[in-house]
Scaffold this active site. Structure first.
Site, PDB file in Angstrom:
ATOM      1  CG  ASP A   3      26.902  72.770  47.487  1.00  0.00           C
ATOM      2  OD1 ASP A   3      25.945  73.398  47.005  1.00  0.00           O
ATOM      3  OD2 ASP A   3      27.971  73.311  47.812  1.00  0.00           O
ATOM      4  CG  HIS A  31      26.802  69.385  51.568  1.00  0.00           C
ATOM      5  ND1 HIS A  31      26.824  70.327  52.590  1.00  0.00           N
ATOM      6  CD2 HIS A  31      27.891  69.622  50.794  1.00  0.00           C
ATOM      7  CE1 HIS A  31      27.902  71.094  52.434  1.00  0.00           C
ATOM      8  NE2 HIS A  31      28.562  70.692  51.359  1.00  0.00           N
TER       9      HIS A  31
END
Length: 283
Positions: free
Chosen positions: A77, A226
């Site tokens: 992400d 992430h």
């Protein structure tokens, strides 16, 4: 006599045509009626009715797809960032396809990396244009629409491929909003079942990142990470190796949720299969 002769010829010709038509699969109207009546009688007396496929409503939201074997989806992400190149290198070295939920602004800044994702077979999902709205479940619809639609259009312009999946920032999204993105864009809304908590203020070490994922992962899991953070990107190779050692196979998110077929499998009993086999011509 002439009339009787013609009648005889017509009768013989009709008989020949009827036999010929039987061989060719054709039927005269009076023959079709007889065959149909016979078929209906046979069906009522011997045929077994089979259930029609039952289709449930397509899901607009997923956090995992259990029950489909030792398969998982690894997601990344908030990127891309320069160190996302290292993540792509690690995936490529191991023959793994991942799913990157990118923001529109980062995609424009690092467009070469986004195009590389597509070229190497990864999936690119919509993660809004700016990621500034962490509370989309409370936002007015026009703001939500703008963030998602502009990111959608940006990714199409950059890659030539329309995203199929969407992840709301922070996972803060209402069910009716999920249904809206599904209806408007065809998006499956993607949450997660495994979280190494690398989005928190204190970042995990490589060992913590790997151990947190290994402690939560199950068949059909969707793993959150992430690539926005350099520390997370650095932890990816060791984590992938640990998952491979446990026998997990990697799919993109769209590949994983495609296993969740909305058609329920029909259970064919042994007697039903035998009935079908008996209808097959011999030889």
């Amino acid at each position: 006599m002439k009339v009787a002769g013609w009648v005889c010829l017509i009768w013989i010709g009709g008989l020949w045509s009827s036999q010929a038509s039987a061989g060719l699969g054709h039927r005269f109207p009076w023959e079709r009626a007889a065959v149909r009546a016979t078929a209906e009688q046979w069906a009522e007396s011997t045929a077994k009715s089979f259930p029609a496929p039952r289709k449930r409503t397509a899901k607009a939201r997923y956090d995992s797809v259990p029950g489909k074997g030792k398969v998982i989806a690894f997601t990344f992400d908030d990127g891309p960032r320069p160190w996302t190149a290292g993540v792509l290198d690690a995936l490529k070295k191991r023959g793994i396809k991942g799913t990157f939920f990118v923001t529109g602004t980062e995609a424009v800044t690092f467009r070469t990396l986004v195009r590389r994702m597509i070229a190497e077979g990864h999936e690119v999902g919509n993660h809004t244009l700016t990621h500034k709205d962490m509370w989309m479940h409370r936002s007015p619809q026009e703001k939500v629409d703008r963030e998602i639609r502009r990111a959608h259009e940006t990714l199409i312009k950059l890659t030539g491929v329309a995203p199929k999946v969407f992840r709301p920032p922070g996972g803060n999204f209402r069910d009716d909003q999920c249904q809206w993105t599904y209806d408007e864009f065809g998006y499956a809304n993607i949450w997660w079942s495994v979280d190494p908590r690398d989005g928190e203020r204190i970042k995990p070490s490589t060992t913590q990142f790997r151990n947190r994922i290994m402690g939560q992962v199950k068949d059909g899991a969707i793993i959150l990470s992430h690539d926005l953070h350099r520390s997370s990107a650095a932890a990816i190779p060791a984590t992938l190796d640990a998952l491979i050692a446990k026998g997990y196979k990697f799919l993109t998110v769209s590949e994983l949720i495609a296993l969740d077929d909305p058609y329920q499998d029909l259970a064919w009993a042994d007697q039903e299969l035998q009935f079908l086999e008996n209808q097959l011509p011999e030889g």
